[in-house]
Write a protein that holds these residues in place. Structure first.
Motif, PDB file in Angstrom:
ATOM      1  N   GLU A  18       0.827  -1.207   0.000  1.00 44.55           N
ATOM      2  CA  GLU A  18       0.000   0.000   0.000  1.00 44.55           C
ATOM      3  C   GLU A  18       0.862   1.258   0.000  1.00 44.55           C
ATOM      4  OE1 GLU A  18      -3.777   2.048   2.296  1.00 44.55           O
ATOM      5  OE2 GLU A  18      -2.882   0.234   3.147  1.00 44.55           O
ATOM      6  N   PHE A  21       2.228   1.802  -3.612  1.00 44.05           N
ATOM      7  CA  PHE A  21       1.203   2.225  -4.567  1.00 44.05           C
ATOM      8  C   PHE A  21       0.583   3.562  -4.175  1.00 44.05           C
ATOM      9  CE2 PHE A  21       1.728  -1.993  -6.073  1.00 44.05           C
ATOM     10  CZ  PHE A  21       1.277  -1.987  -7.389  1.00 44.05           C
ATOM     11  N   VAL A  27      -5.294   4.393  -2.797  1.00 48.41           N
ATOM     12  CA  VAL A  27      -5.415   2.933  -2.827  1.00 48.41           C
ATOM     13  C   VAL A  27      -6.714   2.544  -2.137  1.00 48.41           C
ATOM     14  CG1 VAL A  27      -4.396   0.760  -2.060  1.00 48.41           C
ATOM     15  CG2 VAL A  27      -2.915   2.647  -2.786  1.00 48.41           C
ATOM     16  N   VAL A  47      -3.895  -5.067  -6.012  1.00 48.44           N
ATOM     17  CA  VAL A  47      -4.102  -3.724  -5.482  1.00 48.44           C
ATOM     18  C   VAL A  47      -5.242  -3.110  -6.270  1.00 48.44           C
ATOM     19  CG1 VAL A  47      -3.111  -1.421  -5.198  1.00 48.44           C
ATOM     20  CG2 VAL A  47      -1.683  -3.444  -4.861  1.00 48.44           C
ATOM     21  N   MET A  49      -6.928   0.418  -7.115  1.00 45.28           N
ATOM     22  CA  MET A  49      -6.783   1.877  -7.067  1.00 45.28           C
ATOM     23  C   MET A  49      -8.154   2.492  -7.322  1.00 45.28           C
ATOM     24  SD  MET A  49      -3.492   2.220  -6.543  1.00 45.28           S
ATOM     25  CE  MET A  49      -3.032   3.902  -6.927  1.00 45.28           C
TER      26      MET A  49
END
Length: 87
Positions: A18, A21, A27, A47, A49
């Motif tokens: 996290e 990113f 996130v 992940v 977004m």
């Protein structure tokens, strides 16, 4: 946007992913896939977004870069295929 992250270090936590990113946008969720028997990371995860734009920036910014000492492979996740029930 849902993103596949491969070649993750077995020591990488969801917080580590996290943080990497998060530099590219908001996130929504992180899921490091774990072995159901041992609870250890299986070396990949996903992940999500909040926006496609942030996802595309994260993919280009993080692909082949190091998270927890290991260069990761990052690309847009493909939809999960339905499994047939063999039993």
């Amino acid at each position: 946007m849902n993103i596949y992250v491969g070649n993750l270090s077995f020591d990488a936590t969801e917080n580590d992913v996290e943080a990497a990113f998060g530099e590219y946008g908001d996130v929504k969720s992180v899921n490091v896939i774990k072995d159901r028997d041992t609870g250890r990371s299986r070396g990949f995860g996903f992940v999500e977004m909040r926006t496609r734009e942030a996802g595309l920036e994260a993919i280009s910014g993080i692909d082949q870069k190091s998270i927890c000492g290991r260069d990761v492979t990052v690309n847009e996740a493909k939809p999960r295929e339905e499994r047939s029930n063999r039993w």
